[in-house]
Write an enzyme that holds these catalytic residues in place. Structure first.
Site, mmCIF file in Angstrom:
data_model
loop_
_atom_site.group_PDB
_atom_site.id
_atom_site.type_symbol
_atom_site.label_atom_id
_atom_site.label_comp_id
_atom_site.label_asym_id
_atom_site.label_seq_id
_atom_site.Cartn_x
_atom_site.Cartn_y
_atom_site.Cartn_z
ATOM 1 N N SER A 121 0.831 -1.196 0.000
ATOM 2 C CA SER A 121 0.000 0.000 0.000
ATOM 3 C C SER A 121 0.870 1.252 0.000
ATOM 4 O O SER A 121 1.788 1.386 0.798
ATOM 5 C CB SER A 121 -0.902 -0.009 1.239
ATOM 6 O OG SER A 121 -1.726 1.117 1.242
ATOM 7 N N GLY A 122 0.569 2.169 -0.922
ATOM 8 C CA GLY A 122 1.325 3.414 -1.013
ATOM 9 C C GLY A 122 2.482 3.362 -1.988
ATOM 10 O O GLY A 122 3.196 4.342 -2.173
ATOM 11 N N THR A 126 -2.096 1.868 -7.974
ATOM 12 C CA THR A 126 -3.282 2.465 -8.607
ATOM 13 C C THR A 126 -2.877 3.516 -9.630
ATOM 14 O O THR A 126 -3.443 3.591 -10.728
ATOM 15 C CB THR A 126 -4.201 3.080 -7.540
ATOM 16 O OG1 THR A 126 -4.578 2.068 -6.608
ATOM 17 C CG2 THR A 126 -5.450 3.659 -8.174
ATOM 18 N N ASN A 171 -0.920 4.899 3.473
ATOM 19 C CA ASN A 171 -1.302 5.469 2.178
ATOM 20 C C ASN A 171 -2.621 6.215 2.330
ATOM 21 O O ASN A 171 -3.575 5.676 2.889
ATOM 22 C CB ASN A 171 -1.446 4.327 1.151
ATOM 23 C CG ASN A 171 -1.773 4.822 -0.238
ATOM 24 O OD1 ASN A 171 -1.814 6.028 -0.480
ATOM 25 N ND2 ASN A 171 -2.008 3.910 -1.148
ATOM 26 N N SER A 174 -5.443 4.259 -0.252
ATOM 27 C CA SER A 174 -5.114 2.837 -0.340
ATOM 28 C C SER A 174 -6.283 2.036 -0.904
ATOM 29 O O SER A 174 -7.416 2.152 -0.445
ATOM 30 C CB SER A 174 -4.756 2.318 1.056
ATOM 31 O OG SER A 174 -4.528 0.932 1.020
ATOM 32 N N SER A 175 -6.002 1.209 -1.922
ATOM 33 C CA SER A 175 -7.036 0.322 -2.470
ATOM 34 C C SER A 175 -7.276 -0.797 -1.472
ATOM 35 O O SER A 175 -6.356 -1.543 -1.148
ATOM 36 C CB SER A 175 -6.586 -0.260 -3.807
ATOM 37 O OG SER A 175 -6.427 0.746 -4.767
ATOM 38 N N GLY A 400 0.154 -6.083 -2.573
ATOM 39 C CA GLY A 400 1.419 -6.798 -2.466
ATOM 40 C C GLY A 400 1.502 -7.519 -1.132
ATOM 41 O O GLY A 400 0.605 -7.459 -0.289
ATOM 42 N N GLU A 402 1.948 -8.337 2.516
ATOM 43 C CA GLU A 402 1.728 -7.443 3.651
ATOM 44 C C GLU A 402 2.208 -8.073 4.949
ATOM 45 O O GLU A 402 1.850 -9.212 5.269
ATOM 46 C CB GLU A 402 0.233 -7.099 3.795
ATOM 47 C CG GLU A 402 -0.145 -5.838 3.061
ATOM 48 C CD GLU A 402 -1.528 -5.327 3.437
ATOM 49 O OE1 GLU A 402 -1.983 -4.396 2.771
ATOM 50 O OE2 GLU A 402 -2.139 -5.838 4.386
#
Length: 1020
Positions: A121-122, A126, A171, A174-175, A400, A402
């Site tokens: 994330s971050g 995206t 993030n 974040s998605s 990704g 985590e």
């Protein structure tokens, strides 16, 4: 495009010009790292490039992207054109290079492609997918429909981000779901459709957020951006702190996010995608209902029963019965021996039921939203025929690997997904490498690598894997809990080398592990998972009575999301982990059917600061993304490979035998070149179409030799170029002198017969005339202009003029409409009769002849009935003068196909047969007087008819044409004589006067006084 077999159109080129700057900016392809096994060298290369704002680097054909946390001027339309159609390694690494390479592979190989974007994330996943979509929207061929589709593809991003993204500690955008999007292209390479698959939405975020995090963006956008009327309708106020589901993270505002502006963007995007106002309102009702659900409070009675203590709009917004919803939130329905029983819920159970409903409503609405987007992006029927032979490019934007301080069910699923993707990557990479070696006839060297199949089996194996054990525990009768699940894992998996718990660990490991955790040794490292919440999250179930209430909703979105079949079907729904496993299996099938490309995203620091490179954090991601493993597989054999023609073209200046051109076989040329350069046999291999170089230092040495040779090459090229320019200049001068001589000689002999001395001059004159004629041809049939021809072309010029006029006339006639043709025919007849004969004719030329001067209502119905089948073709008002006394009487003159009649109101006064008509007389002046001459021997007739009308030229022309007696019209320059009954004769005289007047003269003549001597404007 990742690891392709060698095919035309997929030439792998390296921008060697950047190699000379490698000490400053590093290498642009990690494959060229000398010490490729060193993680420190890998990270140092990333750091050098990041410091120079070079955020993209390759590992073979894998793109590594580092988030710069600032805007870079590398995404303009000019940059897109720079990468468009260029071979993959020809210029510096870029996301556009991957996009274009994938697109060209799809076009040339006619095989579906996909781009896999991963990272934590971050890291910029995206943004990378947005850049790829934008590249295709801008550079692919498109018409209006395809441009609209491109807009919908781009506008799907802000909608999905609003409903599926949230602010987290790592993030701000974040998605919180995985996304796979297919973009469909037709046979021309134009985008014609799209389809989205979503994975594992983090529904738990709806009801709980960690400190410093927020719920999904759409809640804050609605409160900040919605107008007052909308919020009043939804029963909301603007303060997020008033909603329990928004206060858990204590972070209502984020400095980098403008919720108000993003609300406008989302509303516009929904409109572009095709949502109706009613659908948007229903969607917002659902979002508001979730906020109200969070504020629903419960109380406990004396006997432990639960009841709702707050009055809200939940039922209205959900479109359900309020009492039924209250009952379902505070009671559960049990079935025992075929009988249903209602049991009250405890306070904690009621709170859980409320949260479960909120998560179910939001999660299913998100799925509906994705389906709605897919309908908008779907291939249209009207263009289906053009899509045959088309292909697909897939975009996978997925979480990704985590590793958090507290890892739960979501991290377990995410890391399982990454294990599967790593397994796929290694399999496809090795297969691709092996195919290329076999194609080139080079012996394949076995590559040692970690096969993570053992970990995938540990998680997903039927009846033995963690997911199967988790499902068993969820379905087991009796009191199942998270700890009993952990104990069962210890019993079943106790001896597995990649599984550890506190109970199974050694003393050192026990000190860092909780009794509620189990550890998996993933390909990317160790991760501890806390089992608390595993069973609840895996159950992800909604009570049956809540489902019964929701399936009766009047909100079309919810009635679609909650089907009646769910309630009727007694079969238990699939567990969340199994659902995710099955959807992941389908995703793997999709990816295996396509040729994949890879984008690995890295975040340089946790503070989101531009220019800051946190080595510890980057090392952590390099490990979890498996980048060193990727590099090691790619470097297992030869570090560099290139097609013979490209290698020879670049390095041929280094060998006298290949410079400036090699005329033999390419393989012989490359062999000659490498022998001259002193390559040792162990440093390279020659395949069927490529040279393979084992060590980067060999390539670097060759590149440095080329750099040293460049000044000499430049001198040779400069001297050759200058000599060629001088020779061209001298040649042009000689040609110019020869041309001038020939022209002068031709001018001298221009009057002679065509001969060698004057042929060039005469040809030039003819050519000049024809060129001038082409520019100055007449534009219409009335244009009589024509360029003056030279003496030798007079006859040809006349022929061309005639042909041109015929051509213009033919084109003109083809364009003439039937109505206009009829008008022109009448005007031609009028011209034949009146041109240069009657003074009022010129005024009539520019005015259209009408089909009739009388409206249908002006002709008496009795007259029409009397005429019967003889239809009136033309009608006009006239004045008839009596033969005796010349008294004026208003009449209507009606023309049919065979006769004319004079009508007085409802009565036909006189019929004039065309066959009996002896002539028509008019004066040459600007008056409206005319005489119809009838035979004197006809007893039915009473002599000639003297008439006056305001449109005499129109009337006489139409009458003459219908009677087919155009030659019977007489234009008299003086008086008009006419026959009266009993053989007597009358005369019409034309006299000057002060005003227009018709009177009887002294001698019994009819006198027409014309002002100004007859030069008055028409009657025409």
């Amino acid at each position: 495009k990742t690891y392709k077999s060698p095919v035309e159109g997929r030439v792998r080129l390296v921008m060697e010009s950047a190699l000379t700057a490698r000490d400053r900016v590093g290498v642009q392809d990690f494959v060229l790292l000398e010490n490729y096994n060193s993680e420190a060298a890998f990270i140092e290369n990333l750091r050098r490039r990041f410091r120079e704002n070079l955020i993209y680097t390759y590992i073979g054909s894998v793109l590594v992207s580092v988030n710069p946390y600032k805007e870079l001027e590398i995404y303009s339309k000019q940059q897109m054109e720079r990468y468009r159609g260029v071979s993959f390694y020809e210029i510096s690494p870029h996301i556009y290079a991957v996009s274009d390479n994938t697109y060209r592979a799809m076009r040339t190989e006619r095989k579906d492609q996909c781009i896999l974007i991963s990272g934590e994330s971050g890291a910029g996943k995206t943004e990378a997918s947005k850049k790829i979509l934008l590249y295709y929207a801008v550079t692919c061929p498109a018409n209006d429909h395809m441009a609209a589709l491109g807009d919908r593809l781009l506008q799907s991003n802000p909608v999905l981000e609003a409903f599926g993204n949230a602010k987290t500690l790592r993030n701000d955008n974040s998605s919180r779901f995985g996304k796979y999007m297919d973009v469909q292209f037709d046979f021309r390479g134009a985008p014609v459709g799209g389809h989205i698959l979503n994975y594992l939405l983090e529904k738990s975020r709806v009801v709980h957020q960690n400190h410093g995090e927020r719920n999904f963006h759409i809640f804050y956008q609605l409160l900040d951006g919605g107008d007052d009327d909308l919020l009043n309708t939804l029963g909301l106020d603007r303060n997020p702190q008033n909603y329990n589901y928004l206060v858990k993270g204590n972070c209502p505002r984020v400095s980098s996010i403008s919720d108000k502006n993003n609300w406008k963007v989302v509303m516009k995007a929904l409109s572009v995608i095709g949502f109706t106002e009613a659908e948007v309102q229903k969607l917002l009702n659902v979002i508001a209902s979730v906020l109200h659900l969070g504020n629903a409070q419960f109380g406990e009675g004396e006997e432990g029963e639960t009841y709702i203590t707050t009055e809200t709009q939940i039922a209205n917004l959900l479109g359900v019965d309020g009492s039924a919803l209250t009952e379902a939130l505070t009671h559960k329905k049990l079935t025992a021996k075929g009988e249903e029983m209602i049991s009250p819920l405890s306070f904690e159970q009621a709170m859980s039921a409320r949260d479960a409903l909120a998560k179910a409503v939001y999660g299913r609405t998100f799925t509906w939203l994705v389906e709605k987007l897919n309908q908008s992006l779907a291939l249209r029927d009207e263009i289906h025929h053009s899509s045959k032979g088309g292909s697909v490019i897939g975009l996978l934007d997925i979480y990704g690997f985590e590793v958090l301080q507290h890892n739960s069910f979501e991290q377990f699923c995410i890391n399982y997904c990454n294990e599967k993707l790593q397994q796929l990557f290694i399999e496809l990479t090795l297969r691709s490498e092996q195919e290329e070696y076999e194609t080139e006839g080079i012996a394949w060297e076995t590559v040692q690598y970690f096969d993570n199949k053992i970990i995938c089996d540990l998680i997903e194996e039927k009846h033995k894997g963690i997911i199967s054990i988790l499902d068993e525990e969820c379905l087991r009768p009796g009191e199942a809990c998270d700890i009993s699940f952990l104990e069962k894992l210890e019993d079943r998996l106790g001896g597995h080398p990649h599984f550890v718990t506190h109970k199974l660990a050694n003393g050192k490991t026990r000190r860092v592990m909780s009794r509620e955790e189990f550890r998996l040794l993933h390909y990317a490292g160790e991760v501890n998972y806390n089992v608390n919440g595993f069973l609840d999250k895996n159950n992800d179930s909604l009570s049956r009575n809540l489902k019964e209430v929701m399936c009766q909703s009047e909100n079309q979105i919810l009635s679609y999301c909650f089907r009646r079949e769910e309630v009727i079907d007694q079969k238990r729904s699939e567990m969340a982990a199994s659902q995710f496993k099955n959807s992941l299996m389908k995703l793997m099938e999709i990816l295996m059917s396509k040729e994949p490309s890879y984008v690995r995203c890295i975040k340089p620091n946790d503070a989101k600061q531009p220019g800051k490179f946190d080595e510890v954090l980057v090392r952590h991601q390099v490990k979890y993304l498996g980048l060193m493993e990727n590099l090691r597989v790619r470097r297992a054999g030869f570090a560099y490979r290139r097609r013979f023609e490209a290698f020879l073209q670049r390095y041929k200046p280094l060998c006298p035998e290949t410079w400036p051109n090699w005329h033999g076989r390419l393989v012989d040329g490359v062999s000659t070149l490498v022998n001259h350069l002193g390559y040792k046999p162990e440093e390279y291999k020659l395949g069927r179409s490529k040279i393979f170089i084992r060590f980067p230092k060999t390539l670097f040495t060759t590149e440095d030799m080329l750099e040293a040779k460049r000044p000499d090459i430049v001198i040779v090229i400069q001297s050759g170029w200058r000599g060629m320019k001088a020779r061209r200049r001298a040649k042009r001068r000689r040609q110019a002198a020869d041309l001038i001589r020939r022209f002068i000689k031709g001018f001298i002999y221009r009057h002679e017969e065509y001969c060698l001395e004057n042929e060039y001059f005469l040809d030039h004159v003819r050519y000049s005339f024809l060129k001038n004629l082409r520019k100055n041809l007449p534009q219409n049939v009335l244009d009589k202009s024509w360029p003056t021809p030279p003496p030798s072309l007079v006859e040809a010029s006349e022929h061309l003029r005639t042909l041109n006029m015929r051509n213009m006339v033919m084109k003109y006639c083809r364009r003439v409409q039937p109505e206009w043709k009829k008008q022109m025919m009448q005007k031609v007849v009028a011209s034949e009769i009146f041109k240069d004969q009657k003074d009022s004719y010129p005024h009539s030329v520019g005015r259209l002849f009408l089909d009739s001067r009388l409206e249908r209502e002006q002709i008496n119905l009795k007259v029409v009935q009397t005429l019967g089948n003889d239809k009136v073709q033309y009608g006009i008002s006239v004045v008839k003068y009596d033969r005796r006394g010349f008294k004026p009487r208003p009449r209507q003159l009606l023309l049919t196909n065979t006769f004319a009649v004079l009508v007085d109101r409802t009565k036909i006064k006189q019929r004039i047969d065309y066959a009996a008509l002896r002539g028509i007389s008019v004066s040459s002046l600007s008056d409206g007087m005319f005489v119809l001459h009838m035979p004197s021997e006809d007893n039915k007739q009473k002599g000639d008819v003297v008439l006056h009308c305001d449109h005499v030229i129109e009337l006489v022309t139409k009458l003459a044409m219908m009677a087919n007696k155009t030659s019977y019209v007489n234009v008299n320059p003086g008086s008009i004589r006419f026959a009266v009954a009993r053989g007597k004769e009358g005369i019409v005289d034309f006299v000057r006067g002060s005003e227009l007047k018709v009177t009887k003269g002294k001698r019994g003549h009819l006198v027409l006084l014309l002002p100004g001597g007859g030069s008055l404007l028409p009657p025409w």
